[in-house]
Each structure stands twice: as C-alpha cells, then as structure tokens.
Motif scaffolding. Structure first.
Motif, PDB file in Angstrom:
ATOM      1  N   ARG A  60       0.862  -0.883   0.085  1.00  0.00           N
ATOM      2  CA  ARG A  60      -0.304  -0.076   0.076  1.00  0.00           C
ATOM      3  C   ARG A  60       0.845   1.382   0.028  1.00  0.00           C
ATOM      4  N   ALA A  75       2.787  -0.199  -6.904  1.00  0.00           N
ATOM      5  CA  ALA A  75       2.738  -0.649  -7.671  1.00  0.00           C
ATOM      6  C   ALA A  75       1.321  -1.358  -6.894  1.00  0.00           C
ATOM      7  N   PRO A  76       0.360  -0.645  -5.849  1.00  0.00           N
ATOM      8  CA  PRO A  76      -0.239  -1.785  -5.045  1.00  0.00           C
ATOM      9  C   PRO A  76      -1.468  -3.507  -5.423  1.00  0.00           C
ATOM     10  N   GLU A  78      -3.381  -4.379  -4.518  1.00  0.00           N
ATOM     11  CA  GLU A  78      -4.938  -4.437  -4.764  1.00  0.00           C
ATOM     12  C   GLU A  78      -5.537  -4.238  -6.322  1.00  0.00           C
ATOM     13  N   THR A  79      -4.779  -2.841  -6.782  1.00  0.00           N
ATOM     14  CA  THR A  79      -5.005  -2.140  -7.989  1.00  0.00           C
ATOM     15  C   THR A  79      -4.043  -2.643  -9.020  1.00  0.00           C
ATOM     16  N   PHE A  80      -3.477  -3.799  -8.936  1.00  0.00           N
ATOM     17  CA  PHE A  80      -1.836  -4.105  -9.942  1.00  0.00           C
ATOM     18  C   PHE A  80      -2.522  -3.792 -11.169  1.00  0.00           C
ATOM     19  N   ASP A  81      -1.659  -3.358 -12.043  1.00  0.00           N
ATOM     20  CA  ASP A  81      -1.925  -3.386 -14.332  1.00  0.00           C
ATOM     21  C   ASP A  81      -1.147  -3.815 -14.228  1.00  0.00           C
ATOM     22  N   ARG A 102       1.852 -10.984  -0.960  1.00  0.00           N
ATOM     23  CA  ARG A 102       1.209 -10.004  -1.913  1.00  0.00           C
ATOM     24  C   ARG A 102       1.944 -10.033  -3.703  1.00  0.00           C
TER      25      ARG A 102
END
Length: 141
Positions: A60, A75-76, A78-81, A102
């Motif tokens: 985070r 690049a967290p 939870e929203t990893f692209d 993670r």
C-alpha cells in the motif's frame, strides 16, 4: 491386398502427422511459459546497488512511504495492472512486498501478462531491512 496396403499407409502417415503436431505444440509451449521464481536478498542487493533492476513495491502507498528499497516504484497489488509495469531492456523487473505473499500474487499476474518468468523477493521488505540494506523513507509532508 491393395486395400490392406492402403490402410497401412494411411495409418502410418496419420501417426507421423500426430507426432509432428505434438512436437510443434511442445516447442510453442517452451517459448511462452509464465513462471514465478524467488530471488534472495543476497542476489538482489548487488543488482540494486548497480542499478541493474527495476523494483516494483506492491505494498500500500502508506507502507511504501514508511520505507522502501532504493529506486522502487509503487504499484499496490490491490490495483495492480500488469500492463502498466515498466519492462526495460537490460534491466530485470523484480517485485516485492512486506514478506512475499502479495508479491507472489502480483508476480503471477505479471508473468501471465508477459508469458515469461517474473521474480519476486524472498522475504520481501522485512528480509531486506533485516539484512541491513539501505531503506528509503519518504519525508513527512
């Protein structure tokens, strides 16, 4: 007699064709296989010092601000692209998180996207810090 010879010839040719198709598929699979591997702190430290890796911290933003590896990008997970992760010629992209959980998930996503090998740090930020390596802390704002 002619029919028996014809059946034998067709069967032999069909078998060869199937073997060739299987060989072609095996070669194609070797070329594009998504895999995830661990990288030790001992292997990573000299690469970081030499600027030979692109580091991606998947924790985070608040964790990232409290301490990160030198040069790391955030690049967290939870929203990893995976499509947004920088891939550079001559520099391997390495992922890490706090302890390795993670970054395993993010590495799997990136490996699948790239159809190649992706490595992440064994023990994560905790292991890096415990080994006495440099940690960057964001100034309080």
């Amino acid at each position: 007699m002619r029919i028996a010879a014809l059946v034998l010839a067709c069967t032999t040719l069909a078998g060869c064709s199937l073997e060739q198709d299987a060989s072609a598929m095996a070669v194609g699979e070797e070329e594009a296989v998504a895999s995830v591997e661990l990288m030790s702190i001992e292997e990573l430290a000299p690469l970081v010092a030499a600027g030979e890796v692109v580091l991606i911290d998947v924790r985070r933003p608040d964790e990232f601000a409290e301490g990160r590896l030198p040069g790391a990008l955030n690049a967290p997970v939870e929203t990893f692209d995976p499509a947004a992760i920088p891939i550079e010629d001559g520099r391997e992209t390495i992922l890490y998180c706090r302890s390795g959980n993670r970054s395993t998930r993010a590495a799997e996503m990136l490996a699948e996207h790239l159809q190649g090998k992706v490595r992440h740090v064994e023990g994560g930020f905790v292991a890096w810090q415990e080994a006495g390596n440099e940690v960057i802390v964001s100034p309080e704002g």
